[in-house]
Design an enzyme around this catalytic site. Structure first.
Site, PDB file in Angstrom:
ATOM      1  CG  HIS A  60      17.735   2.660  -0.572  1.00  0.00           C
ATOM      2  ND1 HIS A  60      18.705   1.720  -0.277  1.00  0.00           N
ATOM      3  CD2 HIS A  60      18.054   3.763   0.149  1.00  0.00           C
ATOM      4  CE1 HIS A  60      19.574   2.236   0.577  1.00  0.00           C
ATOM      5  NE2 HIS A  60      19.206   3.470   0.849  1.00  0.00           N
ATOM      6  CD  GLU A 107      21.283   2.947   6.317  1.00  0.00           C
ATOM      7  OE1 GLU A 107      21.879   3.763   5.593  1.00  0.00           O
ATOM      8  OE2 GLU A 107      20.108   3.092   6.674  1.00  0.00           O
ATOM      9  CB  SER A 108      23.574  -1.623   1.460  1.00  0.00           C
ATOM     10  OG  SER A 108      22.314  -1.051   1.143  1.00  0.00           O
ATOM     11  CG  HIS A 109      26.300   4.082  -0.209  1.00  0.00           C
ATOM     12  ND1 HIS A 109      26.983   5.085  -0.834  1.00  0.00           N
ATOM     13  CD2 HIS A 109      25.110   4.622   0.142  1.00  0.00           C
ATOM     14  CE1 HIS A 109      26.250   6.194  -0.858  1.00  0.00           C
ATOM     15  NE2 HIS A 109      25.108   5.930  -0.264  1.00  0.00           N
ATOM     16  CG  HIS A 111      22.964  -0.827  -7.157  1.00  0.00           C
ATOM     17  ND1 HIS A 111      21.743  -0.891  -7.780  1.00  0.00           N
ATOM     18  CD2 HIS A 111      23.297  -2.106  -6.884  1.00  0.00           C
ATOM     19  CE1 HIS A 111      21.351  -2.159  -7.880  1.00  0.00           C
ATOM     20  NE2 HIS A 111      22.282  -2.906  -7.328  1.00  0.00           N
ATOM     21  CG  ASP A 283      20.940  10.999   8.415  1.00  0.00           C
ATOM     22  OD1 ASP A 283      19.975  10.347   8.865  1.00  0.00           O
ATOM     23  OD2 ASP A 283      21.612  10.640   7.443  1.00  0.00           O
ATOM     24  CB  SER A 328      24.030  17.389  -1.498  1.00  0.00           C
ATOM     25  OG  SER A 328      23.947  17.703  -2.864  1.00  0.00           O
ATOM     26  CG  ASN A 553      20.140  -1.017   4.175  1.00  0.00           C
ATOM     27  OD1 ASN A 553      20.970  -1.387   3.370  1.00  0.00           O
ATOM     28  ND2 ASN A 553      19.177  -0.189   3.854  1.00  0.00           N
ATOM     29  CB  SER A 555      20.808  -3.822  -0.124  1.00  0.00           C
ATOM     30  OG  SER A 555      21.291  -3.504  -1.418  1.00  0.00           O
TER      31      SER A 555
END
EC number: 6.3.5.3
Length: 754
Positions: A60, A107-109, A111, A283, A328, A553, A555
C-alpha cells in the site's frame, strides 16, 4: 523507566545482538526484504526500525509491485501548461486560471471498509481530505466511487449502509458537499468492496505547500489528535494482503475517525498557512509517523531527529513500535522555523488542537528517533520512504481470456415484440446498477457551503470557486470493471473516456486526471497482466487526450481467497469552466425542445448493462474506444454550452440511450417522443453502449446553428425526437408513462436497504 530501558531494543543493542530472532514475516516482510534491511543498516534492525520498514515497504505504501508500470504516467505524460504539481506529492495541483490552483486526488480504503464499514469509510474521507489540506488548499468537495457485492446478498446489506453512513457522517460533519461518484453492484466485489474517496481543494498559486523537511534547526511539530492503538498497521497492512475465505478479521487495525477534530485541524492549518508559518507539511495517513517522518526527511535537504516519547498518547501503554505504526486519524506533521514556533503553537491552542514539538531538522543525512534518550532508529530516510523494493512481477494473459472474449453478447436472445422491448426497458432502469441512487445520495449534504452548482445524479459535479467571476471546476469519476475484465487495456481507456465525456457534458474543459487502480493479487500473473494492460491503456489515452495524471492510488490484493475482483481502474477527471452560470444540466425541462443524438451507434453489447440485467452474461469485447471522437464530442459540448445552443446534455454509457433519456426525463419531469433513425434496429438504438455519444436538448431557435456547428466539425448529429408530455414514447414500439418509470427507477434501493 528502568523496566522500559531494560527491554528497549536500541540501535546499540541491535548491533551487539545480531542473531536475535525478529518477527519480520508476521509484519508482512519477505525474507529477502528483511535481508536487504540488514544490508542497508549494516546490522539487524531494532524493533522500531523493523516496524517502520514493514509498514513503509508494504504494498500500500511502497507500490513495490506497481512502480515499474506507473512510471509510464511520467514517461508518456502530455505537455500541459496547467500542471503545477505532479505525481509524488500528497496530491496533484493544476492551474485553473485567475491565480487559482486546484488540487484533487482519489484514494482507496477498501479492506478497512469491509472489516468495519462505518469507520473504514469515514476515515477514508478523513485521509483524502488531509492529503488535500497538506497541499495548502481549502477542501471544497468530496466524491465517493463505490463498488459492492450483489445487491441482494446479506453481506451487502451489512457493508453498504455502514459505508454510506460513514461517508455521510464524516463528510457532513466537516461541512463538505459530496458532489458525485458511483455505486456499482457485482458479485465479484462480494468479499472485497471498493471504497474509493476523492477530494477537491482550492488555493492561490502562492499558497502551494510541499512535503519536505528543509532548514537545519527547524522544528518538527506533531499536531492534531492524540496517538492511539486503534490504527496500528491499519491500511498499510490491511491493503497489502488478500482476505482469507473466512471473512472479516483484524478489527483492531481499522482506524477510528473524529470529524469534529478534523474540522478543527482544517481551520487551524489554514490559519497557519495564511500566516506562512510552515516550511514543509505532511498529513499522517497510511503508516502514520513512520511515513510522515521518513517522507519529510527524505524529501528535504538534511536529516531529522525525533523524540518519540514526547508524542501525545491516548494510550500510555503503547510501545515505541506501536506509536510508529499507529494510523490514528486527524494528525499532521509540520516543519517550522524556530522563530515561528510560538505563533504556530498559539494558533493551535486557539483552535483547541494539541501541538507538540517532537524533533528538529539536522545537518546529517539520517533519520534518528529516540525514546527517553535512547536511540531506537538510525536509518537513511530515503531507504524507508522512497527506495523500497521494486518487483518485476511475472504477468501473463490468462488462459481464459480468449474464451471470455469469444462468448459474444450478440448471440443472446433479444426481445421479439414491442411488449418484450418495453418490459426489458423497465427491468433495466429498475436494476440495482441503473436504478436511482437517491437513497444513498440523500444521506449526503450535496449543497453545504453554497457553491455546489451541479451534483449527483448529474454527469459531473460542478463547484464555483470564485464568487465574483463565477469561475468553477467540474469533476467526474468512472470505471467499468466489466469492460476491463473483457479487455483491461480498452477498459481503462473507456473509464477515462467516460469521465472526460461527463466533464465536457457539464460545459467544462477537461484538464487533468487522478486514478485509483483497484486490482487483485500482484502475485497472480493474470491479475498482474490486467494491471499492466490497464496502466498502459490509461497512460496511452491520457497522452492522446492531453490530460496528464497528477497522482492517485494503487490498491492491490483485492480478492478473497482465489476470487479476485474485476480489474477496476477508477478514473477521475477535473475540468475548468469559466462561468458556472453557463453550465449544462442533464434534465430535459422545456417542452418542444429537440433531442439530438451525437455520435455513431453500432451494435456493441459486450459487457453491457442489458447483457447483465437480462441475461446475467459477461462476454465478448467491450465497446470500441475512439479518443479523437471523444475529443471532438467534448469540444462540441463545451462550445454548445458556452454559446447557448443546448439546454441539457447527458452522456451515453451504461444502459445506452434509453437509460440516458430516462434519467434526463425523470430529472426534468418532462417526457420525450423518440423516433428510431433509419437503418438502426430499435433494440440496438435503445441498448447499445457505443462510446463517444451524448444526447442533448436543443431549443428550436438554435437548431440551424447547432447543426451547422456539428456539420462543420464532422460530428454526426441525428435528430431523434422532442421533449413532450409525461411519457417516453418510442414511435411504433411502446410508450412508458414517467410515473411508471419513476416508480421502477426509484423503488429498488429503498426496498433493498431502507
Amino acid at each position: 523507566m528502568t523496566d522500559d530501558k531494560r527491554h528497549l531494543d536500541t540501535t546499540e543493542h541491535a548491533a551487539k545482538t545480531p542473531d536475535t530472532e525478529q518477527p519480520w514475516s508476521e509484519l508482512g516482510l519477505k525474507e529477502d526484504e528483511y535481508d536487504r534491511i540488514r544490508e542497508i543498516l549494516g546490522r539487524r534492525p531494532t524493533g522500531a526500525e523493523l516496524a517502520m520498514y514493514s509498514v513503509m515497504w508494504s504494498e500500500h505504501c511502497s507500490y513495490k509491485s506497481s512502480k515499474v508500470h506507473l512510471k509510464q504516467f511520467g514517461e508518456k505524460a502530455p505537455e500541459s501548461d496547467a500542471m503545477l504539481v505532479g505525481i509524488g506529492e500528497n496530491a496533484g495541483v493544476v492551474d485553473v486560471g485567475q491565480g487559482y490552483a486546484v488540487t484533487f486526488k482519489v484514494e482507496s480504503h477498501n479492506h478497512p471498509s469491509y472489516i468495519e464499514p462505518y469507520q473504514g469509510a469515514a476515515t477514508g474521507i478523513g485521509g483524502i481530505v488531509r492529503d488535500i489540506l497538506a497541499m495548502g488548499a481549502r477542501p471544497v468537495a468530496v466524491m465517493d466511487p463505490l463498488r459492492f457485492g450483489a445487491a441482494d446478498h446479506p453481506d451487502t446489506r451489512r457493508v453498504l449502509p455502514g459505508v454510506v453512513a460513514g461517508i455521510g457522517g464524516y463528510g457532513n460533519c466537516l461541512g463538505l458537499p459530496n458532489i458525485g461518484g458511483e455505486v456499482v453492484f457485482d458479485p465479484c466485489y462480494q468479499g472485497n468492496p471498493l471504497v474509493n474517496a476523492l477530494c477537491v481543494g482550492v488555493m492561490k498559486h502562492e499558497d502551494i505547500h510541499l512535503a519536505k523537511a528543509s532548514g537545519v534547526g527547524n522544528k518538527v511539530i506533531l499536531y492534531g489528535a492524540r496517538t492511539g492503538g486503534d490504527g496500528i498497521g491499519g491500511v498499510s497492512v490491511l491493503a497489502s494482503e488478500t482476505f482469507d475465505a473466512e471473512g472479516p478479521a483484524k478489527r483492531p487495525a481499522v482506524q477510528v475517525g473524529d470529524p469534529f477534530q478534523e474540522k478543527l485541524l482544517i481551520e487551524c492549518t489554514l490559519e497557519i498557512f495564511r500566516e506562512k508559518l510552515v516550511a514543509g507539511i505532511q498529513d499522517l495517513g497510511g503508516a502514520g509517523l513512520s511515513c510522515a517522518t521518513s517522507e519529510l526527511a527524505s524529501a528535504g535537504s538534511g536529516g531529522m531527529r525525533v523524540e518519540l516519547d514526547t508524542v501525545p498518547l491516548r494510550d500510555n501503554t503503547l510501545s515505541p513500535e506501536e506509536i510508529l505504526m499507529s494510523e490514528s486519524q486527524e494528525r499532521m506533521c509540520a516543519v517550522v522555523e524556530p522563530d515561528k514556533v510560538d505563533r504556530f503553537l498559539e494558533i493551535c491552542e486557539k483552535w483547541d488542537v494539541i501541538a507538540t514539538v517532537i524533533g528538529e531538522v539536522t545537518d546529517g543525512d539520517r533519520l534518528e528517533i529516540y525514546w527517553h534518550g535512547e536511540q531506537i532508529v538510525d536509518v537513511p530516510p530515503r531507504s524507508v520512504a522512497h527506495d523500497g523494493p521494486v518487483y518485476q512481477r511475472p504477468y501473463a494473459r490468462p488462459e481464459w481470456q480468449d474464451a471470455l472474449q469469444a462468448d459474444d453478447a450478440a448471440k443472446l436472445p433479444r426481445p421479439a415484440t414491442p411488449e418484450e422491448l418495453r418490459e426489458q426497458v423497465l427491468r433495466l432502469v429498475a436494476s440495482p446498477n441503473q436504478a436511482s441512487k437517491e437513497w444513498i445520495t440523500d444521506q449526503y449534504d450535496r449543497y453545504v457551503l453554497g457553491n455546489t452548482v451541479l451534483a449527483m445524479p448529474e454527469d459531473g459535479g460542478v463547484i464555483r470557486i470564485d464568487d465574483n467571476t463565477n469561475l468553477g471546476v467540474a469533476v467526474a469519476t468512472d470505471g467499468n470493471g466489466r469492460y476491463a475484465k473483457l479487455d483491461p487495456y480498452t477498459g481503462a481507456q473507456l473509464a477515462l473516456a467516460e469521465s472526460y465525456r461527463n466533464v465536457a457534458a457539464t460545459g467544462a474543459k477537461p484538464l487533468a486526471v487522478t486514478d485509483c487502480l483497484n486490482f487483485g493479487s500482484p502475485e497472480d500473473p493474470a491479475a498482474m497482466w490486467q494491471f499492466a494492460e490497464a496502466t498502459r491503456g490509461l497512460a496511452d489515452a491520457c497522452r492522446q487526450l492531453g490530460t496528464p495524471v497528477t497522482g492517485g492510488n494503487v490498491s492491490l490484493y483485492n480478492q478473497t481467497g482465489d476470487l479476485a475482483i474485476h480489474p477496476t481502474p477508477v478514473v477521475g477527471v477535473l475540468g475548468v469552466i469559466d462561468d458556472v452560470t453557463r453550465r449544462t444540466p442533464m434534465a430535459f425541462a422545456e417542452e418542444g425542445q429537440l433531442l439530438y443524438l451525437l455520435g455513431d451507434t453500432r451494435e456493441e453489447l459486450g459487457g453491457s448493462a442489458w447483457s447483465q440485467v437480462i441475461h446475467d452474461h459477461l462476454g465478448g469485447l467491450p465497446p470500441e474506444v475512439d479518443l479523437e471522437r471523444e475529443r471532438l464530442l467534448a469540444e462540441i459540448l463545451i462550445s454548445a454550452s458556452r454559446d447557448g445552443m443546448i439546454d441539457a446534455a447527458h452522456d451515453l454509457s451504461d444502459g445506452g440511450l434509453i437509460q440516458a433519456v430516462t434519467e434526463s426525463c425523470l430529472r426534468g419531469g418532462k417526457g420525450a417522443r423518440l423516433v428510431v433513425p433509419d437503418g438502426i434496429d430499435p433494440f440496438v438504438f435503445l441498448f447499445s453502449e457505443s462510446q463517444g455519444r451524448a444526447v442533448v436538448s436543443v431549443p428550436r431557435s438554435e437548431e440551424v446553428r447547432f447543426n451547422d456547428m456539428c456539420g462543420a466539425r464532422g460530428l454526426p448529429a441525428t435528430r431523434i425526437g422532442v421533449v413532450d408530455g409525461d411519457t417516453i414514447e418510442l414511435q411504433g414500439q411502446f410508450s412508458l408513462p414517467l410515473a411508471e418509470l419513476r416508480e421502477a427507477h426509484e423503488a429498488t434501493l429503498p426496498a433493498l436497504f431502507a
